[in-house]
Design an enzyme around this catalytic site. Structure first.
Site, short mmCIF file in Angstrom:
data_model
loop_
_atom_site.label_atom_id
_atom_site.label_comp_id
_atom_site.label_asym_id
_atom_site.label_seq_id
_atom_site.Cartn_x
_atom_site.Cartn_y
_atom_site.Cartn_z
CB THR A 1 38.65 71.07 -10.30
OG1 THR A 1 38.93 70.17 -11.38
CG2 THR A 1 39.45 70.66 -9.09
CG ASP B 1 32.44 64.52 -18.69
OD1 ASP B 1 33.52 64.63 -18.07
OD2 ASP B 1 31.40 64.08 -18.16
C1 GLA Z 1 31.55 64.04 -14.39
C2 GLA Z 1 31.04 65.38 -14.88
C3 GLA Z 1 32.22 66.36 -15.11
C4 GLA Z 1 33.14 66.43 -13.89
C5 GLA Z 1 33.49 65.03 -13.37
C6 GLA Z 1 34.22 65.06 -12.07
O1 GLA Z 1 32.30 63.40 -15.38
O2 GLA Z 1 30.32 65.24 -16.08
O3 GLA Z 1 31.74 67.63 -15.47
O4 GLA Z 1 32.55 67.20 -12.88
O5 GLA Z 1 32.33 64.20 -13.21
O6 GLA Z 1 35.46 65.63 -12.21
#
Ligand code: GLA
Length: 389
Positions: free
Chosen positions: A38, A175
């Protein structure tokens, strides 16, 4: 927390002759409780920073260069000042170098050289944000080295830009935000469009958060991640023919039911349906947690996984097996994959009295179905990136 004495000894062992007094920094990995895929669609995510992550021990040196050593990769990289930062990037160095690049472009090279020793206790390429924790720990260390005193949210943005432009993964802010802004004992509810966030006490009563590692390694940049980003962009372009929105999560689920037919490609329709329904589930999960309704929270976790399986198609045999096996075990409130998918980790909320029976069951089923050995870790919420010495 890793023993600081151990880290200092390892620094001196590697950078023999550097007798300047070192500083130590730490940035945690993250678990996303719900709100998957999202973030790059302007929606809500609900992560927490947890106790495993990456450490940097650093001290100034007489050489006019950055010298990096990674304990995990047993590899050394030297970057002389003045040399183009985008050149010579290889392997893991591109993660810290992408961040260094941002600081150098803004402030030029520092006056003296710096030695940086990296140590991580997060499993790599397991969907727990080892890359973001390397970037965030580099960002807080560079903030110190360059004496820039940026607010944490600026360091989060720098780390994201580094990943997007230097590493080439079109990830969202999830993240780095979790690794930088995490709060002890809390999870975060982040609105990735406005970047506003709130902290919610992560109170699960008798239930413990358990991480299950599929041990199926995957490189995110090589995976279908960027493909999913594109598919969402295409769904958005179709929707915009009908309704005035700037990002997918600007649409409520009921509006999606009204306008969704504007999406021509059935696969893009499914991608959008996941994103928009997941955005609603994430807000519902936050309400459930605030109301101490762990049963509802667990149900939403399972629904999220189903949607990631059927509509977003990022789960696969390993993650599906872990989640199905978890839900068969006694005392489990909910389970789902966490992170980008395509392998990596799943999480489960397990009653504290049933943990060993749960692990035994999941281990057995997982081995039978995949031939792989699952690994379990406990997780508790910690503060985001900081200097620890
Ligand atoms: C990875 C990406 C995040 C996010 C997740 C899925 O961790 O780095 O930015 O998009 O996948 O939610």
């Amino acid at each position: 927390m890793k023993d600081i004495q151990f880290l200092l000894e390892r620094f001196h062992c590697h950078f023999v002759g550097n007798d300047n007094s070192p500083k130590v920094f730490f940035a945690p990995g993250r678990i996303n409780l719900i709100g998957e895929h999202t973030d790059y669609n302007g929606g809500f995510v609900m992560p927490l920073a947890f106790q495993l992550g990456t450490y940097i021990v650093t001290a100034p040196s007489a050489n006019k260069c950055f010298r990096f050593y990674s304990e995990n990769f047993k590899s050394h990289y030297e970057h002389p000042y003045g040399l183009e930062t985008s050149k010579g990037k290889a392997d893991w160095f591109k993660y810290p170098m992408g961040v260094v690049d941002r600081f150098v472009r803004h402030s030029g090279w520092p006056d003296c050289g710096w030695d940086l020793y990296f140590f991580g206790d997060l499993p790599l390429s397991a969907g727990l944000s080892s890359s973001a924790s390397i970037e965030m720990v580099t960002a807080v260390a560079m903030d110190f080295i360059f004496q820039s005193t940026y607010p944490m949210i600026e360091l989060v943005k720098i780390a994201k830009e580094a990943e997007n432009e230097f590493v080439g993964l079109q990830c969202g802010i999830l993240d780095m935000f979790a690794s930088g802004m995490g709060r002890k004992g809390h999870c975060l509810l982040i609105d990735c469009n406005s970047m506003e966030f709130s902290t919610i006490p992560f109170k699960t009563g008798d239930y413990r958060l358990i991480i299950m590692n599929t041990n199926k390694r995957r490189g995110l940049a090589d995976s279908k991640y960027n493909e999913r980003v594109k598919e969402c962009e295409q769904a958005l372009a179709d929707l915009r023919q009908e309704v005035d929105i700037d990002f997918l999560c600007a649409l409520s689920y009921s509006d999606f039911q009204k306008y969704g037919a504007a999406i021509n490609n059935p696969m893009h329709y499914k991608r959008a349906r996941h994103v928009i329904s997941e955005n609603q589930r994430t807000q519902d999960a936050a309400q459930a947690l605030i109301a101490n309704d762990i049963r509802r929270f667990g149900k939403l976790m399972v629904e999220s996984h189903k949607s990631l399986h059927s509509d977003y198609e990022v789960t696969g045999l390993e993650l599906d097996t872990l989640v199905e096996a978890s839900m068969e075990a006694e005392g489990v409130m909910g389970a789902r994959m966490t992170g980008a998918g395509f392998g990596g980790c799943a999480i489960a909320l397990v009653h504290r009295n049933h943990i060993s029976k749960f692990q035994h069951h999941v281990e057995k089923v997982y081995l039978q179905k995949t031939g792989l050995k699952v690994e379990f870790y406990d997780a508790y919420a910690v503060n985001g990136a900081c200097r620890i010495l």
